[in-house]
Each structure stands twice: as C-alpha cells, then as structure tokens.
Design an enzyme around this catalytic site. Structure first.
Site, PDB file in Angstrom:
ATOM      1  N   ASN A   1       0.825  -1.205   0.000  1.00  0.00           N
ATOM      2  CA  ASN A   1       0.000   0.000   0.000  1.00  0.00           C
ATOM      3  C   ASN A   1       0.868   1.269   0.000  1.00  0.00           C
ATOM      4  O   ASN A   1       2.061   1.196  -0.268  1.00  0.00           O
ATOM      5  CB  ASN A   1      -1.007  -0.006   1.149  1.00  0.00           C
ATOM      6  CG  ASN A   1      -2.333   0.622   0.730  1.00  0.00           C
ATOM      7  OD1 ASN A   1      -2.352   1.724   0.217  1.00  0.00           O
ATOM      8  ND2 ASN A   1      -3.421  -0.092   0.923  1.00  0.00           N
ATOM      9  N   ARG A   2       0.255   2.397   0.287  1.00  0.00           N
ATOM     10  CA  ARG A   2       0.916   3.682   0.010  1.00  0.00           C
ATOM     11  C   ARG A   2       1.660   4.275   1.195  1.00  0.00           C
ATOM     12  O   ARG A   2       1.227   4.140   2.335  1.00  0.00           O
ATOM     13  CB  ARG A   2      -0.132   4.685  -0.475  1.00  0.00           C
ATOM     14  CG  ARG A   2      -0.677   4.325  -1.846  1.00  0.00           C
ATOM     15  CD  ARG A   2      -1.813   5.220  -2.283  1.00  0.00           C
ATOM     16  NE  ARG A   2      -2.211   4.886  -3.654  1.00  0.00           N
ATOM     17  CZ  ARG A   2      -2.995   3.860  -3.966  1.00  0.00           C
ATOM     18  NH1 ARG A   2      -3.497   3.079  -3.027  1.00  0.00           N
ATOM     19  NH2 ARG A   2      -3.277   3.598  -5.224  1.00  0.00           N
TER      20      ARG A   2
ATOM     21  N   HIS B   1      -1.371  -9.967  -3.347  1.00  0.00           N
ATOM     22  CA  HIS B   1      -2.277  -9.146  -4.153  1.00  0.00           C
ATOM     23  C   HIS B   1      -3.080  -9.965  -5.165  1.00  0.00           C
ATOM     24  O   HIS B   1      -3.263  -9.553  -6.315  1.00  0.00           O
ATOM     25  CB  HIS B   1      -1.467  -8.055  -4.859  1.00  0.00           C
ATOM     26  CG  HIS B   1      -2.223  -6.796  -5.135  1.00  0.00           C
ATOM     27  ND1 HIS B   1      -3.325  -6.760  -5.950  1.00  0.00           N
ATOM     28  CD2 HIS B   1      -2.036  -5.526  -4.700  1.00  0.00           C
ATOM     29  CE1 HIS B   1      -3.766  -5.510  -6.013  1.00  0.00           C
ATOM     30  NE2 HIS B   1      -3.000  -4.738  -5.264  1.00  0.00           N
ATOM     31  N   SER B   2      -3.594 -11.118  -4.752  1.00  0.00           N
ATOM     32  CA  SER B   2      -4.413 -11.924  -5.665  1.00  0.00           C
ATOM     33  C   SER B   2      -5.742 -11.234  -5.956  1.00  0.00           C
ATOM     34  O   SER B   2      -6.357 -10.651  -5.062  1.00  0.00           O
ATOM     35  CB  SER B   2      -4.679 -13.302  -5.059  1.00  0.00           C
ATOM     36  OG  SER B   2      -3.492 -14.059  -5.079  1.00  0.00           O
ATOM     37  N   TYR B   3      -6.152 -11.330  -7.220  1.00  0.00           N
ATOM     38  CA  TYR B   3      -7.468 -10.838  -7.641  1.00  0.00           C
ATOM     39  C   TYR B   3      -8.367 -12.063  -7.774  1.00  0.00           C
ATOM     40  O   TYR B   3      -8.100 -12.935  -8.593  1.00  0.00           O
ATOM     41  CB  TYR B   3      -7.389 -10.176  -9.020  1.00  0.00           C
ATOM     42  CG  TYR B   3      -6.725  -8.829  -9.068  1.00  0.00           C
ATOM     43  CD1 TYR B   3      -5.352  -8.700  -8.876  1.00  0.00           C
ATOM     44  CD2 TYR B   3      -7.453  -7.681  -9.354  1.00  0.00           C
ATOM     45  CE1 TYR B   3      -4.733  -7.465  -8.946  1.00  0.00           C
ATOM     46  CE2 TYR B   3      -6.839  -6.438  -9.430  1.00  0.00           C
ATOM     47  CZ  TYR B   3      -5.482  -6.335  -9.225  1.00  0.00           C
ATOM     48  OH  TYR B   3      -4.875  -5.107  -9.313  1.00  0.00           O
TER      49      TYR B   3
ATOM     50  N   GLU C   1      -6.598  -7.575   0.602  1.00  0.00           N
ATOM     51  CA  GLU C   1      -5.179  -7.493   0.955  1.00  0.00           C
ATOM     52  C   GLU C   1      -5.062  -7.277   2.461  1.00  0.00           C
ATOM     53  O   GLU C   1      -5.343  -6.189   2.953  1.00  0.00           O
ATOM     54  CB  GLU C   1      -4.529  -6.334   0.208  1.00  0.00           C
ATOM     55  CG  GLU C   1      -4.647  -6.437  -1.302  1.00  0.00           C
ATOM     56  CD  GLU C   1      -4.520  -5.070  -1.974  1.00  0.00           C
ATOM     57  OE1 GLU C   1      -3.468  -4.432  -1.858  1.00  0.00           O
ATOM     58  OE2 GLU C   1      -5.489  -4.635  -2.614  1.00  0.00           O
TER      59      GLU C   1
ATOM     60  N   ASP D   1     -11.787   0.708  -2.628  1.00  0.00           N
ATOM     61  CA  ASP D   1     -10.329   0.687  -2.509  1.00  0.00           C
ATOM     62  C   ASP D   1     -10.043   1.250  -1.127  1.00  0.00           C
ATOM     63  O   ASP D   1      -9.491   2.331  -0.977  1.00  0.00           O
ATOM     64  CB  ASP D   1      -9.700   1.540  -3.626  1.00  0.00           C
ATOM     65  CG  ASP D   1      -8.214   1.268  -3.800  1.00  0.00           C
ATOM     66  OD1 ASP D   1      -7.666   0.450  -3.035  1.00  0.00           O
ATOM     67  OD2 ASP D   1      -7.595   1.880  -4.700  1.00  0.00           O
TER      68      ASP D   1
ATOM     69  N   GLN E   1      -7.338  -4.313   2.990  1.00  0.00           N
ATOM     70  CA  GLN E   1      -7.671  -3.438   1.865  1.00  0.00           C
ATOM     71  C   GLN E   1      -8.630  -4.194   0.965  1.00  0.00           C
ATOM     72  O   GLN E   1      -8.277  -5.238   0.410  1.00  0.00           O
ATOM     73  CB  GLN E   1      -6.397  -3.059   1.085  1.00  0.00           C
ATOM     74  CG  GLN E   1      -6.621  -2.061  -0.033  1.00  0.00           C
ATOM     75  CD  GLN E   1      -6.603  -0.600   0.419  1.00  0.00           C
ATOM     76  OE1 GLN E   1      -6.237  -0.303   1.559  1.00  0.00           O
ATOM     77  NE2 GLN E   1      -6.990   0.320  -0.450  1.00  0.00           N
TER      78      GLN E   1
ATOM     79  N   HIS F   1       3.200  -0.045  -2.934  1.00  0.00           N
ATOM     80  CA  HIS F   1       3.521  -1.471  -3.061  1.00  0.00           C
ATOM     81  C   HIS F   1       5.014  -1.757  -3.229  1.00  0.00           C
ATOM     82  O   HIS F   1       5.410  -2.584  -4.060  1.00  0.00           O
ATOM     83  CB  HIS F   1       2.733  -2.072  -4.231  1.00  0.00           C
ATOM     84  CG  HIS F   1       1.253  -2.168  -3.977  1.00  0.00           C
ATOM     85  ND1 HIS F   1       0.695  -2.238  -2.732  1.00  0.00           N
ATOM     86  CD2 HIS F   1       0.191  -2.213  -4.851  1.00  0.00           C
ATOM     87  CE1 HIS F   1      -0.616  -2.328  -2.828  1.00  0.00           C
ATOM     88  NE2 HIS F   1      -0.949  -2.308  -4.091  1.00  0.00           N
TER      89      HIS F   1
HETATM   90  C1  GLA Z   1      -3.963  -1.675  -4.370  1.00  0.00           C
HETATM   91  C2  GLA Z   1      -4.295  -0.245  -4.221  1.00  0.00           C
HETATM   92  C3  GLA Z   1      -5.070   0.226  -5.405  1.00  0.00           C
HETATM   93  C4  GLA Z   1      -4.320  -0.093  -6.681  1.00  0.00           C
HETATM   94  C5  GLA Z   1      -4.002  -1.557  -6.746  1.00  0.00           C
HETATM   95  C6  GLA Z   1      -3.157  -1.891  -7.934  1.00  0.00           C
HETATM   96  O1  GLA Z   1      -4.985  -2.476  -4.077  1.00  0.00           O
HETATM   97  O2  GLA Z   1      -5.007   0.033  -3.052  1.00  0.00           O
HETATM   98  O3  GLA Z   1      -5.297   1.597  -5.308  1.00  0.00           O
HETATM   99  O4  GLA Z   1      -3.146   0.647  -6.721  1.00  0.00           O
HETATM  100  O5  GLA Z   1      -3.338  -1.944  -5.595  1.00  0.00           O
HETATM  101  O6  GLA Z   1      -3.722  -1.490  -9.135  1.00  0.00           O
END
Ligand code: GLA
Length: 343
Positions: free
Chosen positions: A78-79, A178-180, A308, A243, A280, A104
């Site tokens: 994350n940020r 970070h699996s979707y 996440e 998000d 997240q 990330h």
């Molecule tokens: C995370 C962030 C999102 C985005 C994704 C990657 O989940 O919270 O804002 O940056 O990664 O696309």
C-alpha cells in the site's frame, strides 16, 4: 499432497521455477518464484475446474506491466505518503511510483524479484518456502531485510501464507498478497454479484491520493458497511468503487476472521483469516479491459476483487496506527489463511 516443479526462462535467460501444488481434494495452486505470484487457484467442482484468480496463460506477461496479479507485495504494501518517512531521527526517501507517493514497495518491489525456494511435503500439507534478501537501500528502505514467505496448501482446503522477516537496521515492513479473485471463475464476468462480509466496524479515511488523513471512522451508515453479508455491487457506485482499508475487529494480534466472500454463481466460498490489523478491499477499479488474461479473456473493470491483509497505509507516518517498525533482533511474523469451501 503433491508438488510438481516446472522451469521457464526469465528476461535474462535465467531459469525460474513454477510450482504446482495439489491437495487430496484436487485443489490445485500454481506459484512462481517470480514475485511469489499465485498464477492459478483451481477448484474442482461438479466435474468442472474453476480457476478463481486473475492472471495470464503465458509466463512472459508476468514480466510485463500488470496490476500486481497474485504477487507478494513488499517491503511496504500500500501507500506511503510523499514516499518519505522518518525513523530514529533519519529521513528516508523512497522511490515514488504512484504520483508523488510510494506504492507497493516501489518501482521494483517484492512482486518483481526472483525468490529462492524450497519445498516440504507432509501427509496433510505441502509447502513452498520462498526466500529473498532485500538489500540495504533497495527502493530507498534502510536495512538488509531477509524475508521468508511460506505458502502452505492443506487438506482442509486452506492456503496459508506465512510471512517472516529479520533486519540488521531499523526498518519498516508490511507484506501482503495481491491476488485478484473471481469466485465464479476468472474472466467470465464482473464480481458485482458476489456476496461479501467484512469483520470491520471502522475504516481509515483517505485524501484524494488515497493517503490516510489519520482519521478512523465508523462504516455504519456508509456504502462501506459489509458487517452483514451483502452484494458487492449493491452500493459500489456510491462508494466510487472499493479501494478502502478496513480496521478489522480484534483485540490482539491473533489469527481471526477478516472476511468471507461467496461467488453467487459458483457457490464457492472463501474465508479470510489474518493476524493483521487491516484489510484493503479493492474491486479492480483500475482494470479497464486492456489486459488480456487467461484464455484470451479481457479483464474489465471489477472483474476481480482483492482482500489485501495488511497494516494500515502510510503507517510509517502515522504514529497513532499499529506499528510497522522492525528492529534488529526482532522477528516480523504475520499470517493470512484463505480457506475455500465448495460442494
Ligand atoms: C492496491 C491499491 C489500489 C491499486 C491496486 C493496484 O490495491 O489500493 O489503489 O493501486 O493496488 O492497481
């Protein structure tokens, strides 16, 4: 339990491993040494195989630009606002890869490095142990950080991800995966019909750049309220796409239930347990139909969601949030378990 290892060639012609682990119920998970990326989770249901994670058919695509599909994220998931933080009176400048922020782990985060690996097979579980040494100064972070990520597939249909880290200088650490997911099967359609429960009463409020303001607010009465099983799509427009970092309900750093997701078409259920304080919830808002995934399917907006498990974003600059500092002599340990159920 069974593990197969395949080899493929990387950018520099180096050999990289891919592991395919299968349990006694034929739940099959593939993992790359590149970024520790989970490339598939295949569930055998009614004589069908349903792959519930987004990704590619081709190894090469994992070296290209993609939004962290399946990868281990670090050194800080994350940020981090303005890509800077202070630790023991020293200011550190990280690589900025998200406007003026650090996201990330930076330009070459743990999702893009090659991990060393070993395997262990027991009667009821099989493990891939990934190991990586993040050097002092990498992406701007202080300290040599030795990291271990262990993926364990069990005969209880659980994927356990255990994280461990040790440093030789004070540093910050926050790892996740970070699996979707698309529990109806990847590439078929969006995830708006999925049901979701999140065990969190609060979230961290963010500014326009998704950096927490420091405020922690109740989700009650907002579109973020998933305390009761709810369709993801019900209020997603109001939320502007999800998000958001949820503050999980827990009193101690123990493994506890964070979320339950359910594919409305497949009936596949995924429970998420974690030792982490935050989660997240991201609904693939930045997927825009340009990425060609498996079987030639294009991934449109909301075709996958991420859960996440993590410490809160920008914690290095928010002393009031749960701590993320790791000191020499200490061991960073966290665990997240994804438990799958189907019939
Ligand atoms: C995370 C962030 C999102 C985005 C994704 C990657 O989940 O919270 O804002 O940056 O990664 O696309």
């Amino acid at each position: 339990m069974n593990i197969i290892k395949n080899l493929f060639k990387g950018n520099m012609n180096e050999e990289i491993g891919e592991y395919i682990i299968k349990n006694d119920h034929n739940l099959t998970i593939s993992i790359l040494e590149l970024g520790g990326i989970i490339t598939s989770i295949k569930i055998p249901k009614n004589n069908e195989i349903i792959d519930i994670v987004l990704g590619f058919d081709n190894y090469d695509n994992y070296f290209g630009k993609h939004p962290y599909f399946g990868a281990i994220i670090g050194r800080y998931a994350n940020r981090i606002g303005n890509g800077t933080f202070c630790l023991e009176g020293k200011k550190y400048e990280l690589k900025r890869n998200n406007g003026k922020n650090h996201l990330h782990g930076g330009i070459k985060g743990f999702d893009k490095v090659i991990w060393e690996s070993e395997t262990i097979i027991k009667k009821n579980e099989a493990q891939i142990i990934l190991k990586y040494l993040s050097k002092d100064g990498e992406e701007g972070y202080p300290g040599n950080l030795q990291v271990y990520v262990t993926y364990t597939l069990t005969n209880n249909n659980e994927l356990r991800i255990s994280y461990k880290g040790e440093t030789d200088k004070p540093t910050v650490v926050n790892l996740t995966n970070h699996s979707y997911f698309n529990l109806n099967g990847e590439g078929e359609a969006d995830i708006l019909g999925h049901f979701l429960t999140i065990n969190g009463d609060y979230y961290t409020v963010v500014d326009e750049n998704l950096i927490p303001t420091g405020e922690i607010k109740k989700i009650e009465g907002t579109a973020l309220d998933f305390r009761k099983r709810e369709k993801i799509g019900r209020r997603i427009k109001e939320a502007g796409g999800y998000d958001h970092n949820y503050v999980l309900n827990k009193t101690r750093e123990e493994l506890s239930l964070g979320a339950i997701a359910e594919g409305d078409k497949s009936g596949i259920i995924m429970e998420v347990y974690t030792t982490e304080p935050g989660l997240q919830f991201y609904t693939g808002n930045f997927l825009d139909g340009t990425l060609k995934g498996k079987k030639g399917n294009f991934y449109n907006k909301h075709y996958g969601f991420c859960l996440e498990t993590q410490h809160f974003p920008d914690s290095p600059n928010k002393p009031e949030f749960p701590g993320v500092i790791l000191l020499p002599g200490e061991v960073y340990t966290e665990e997240t378990v994804y438990k799958f159920k189907w019939n």
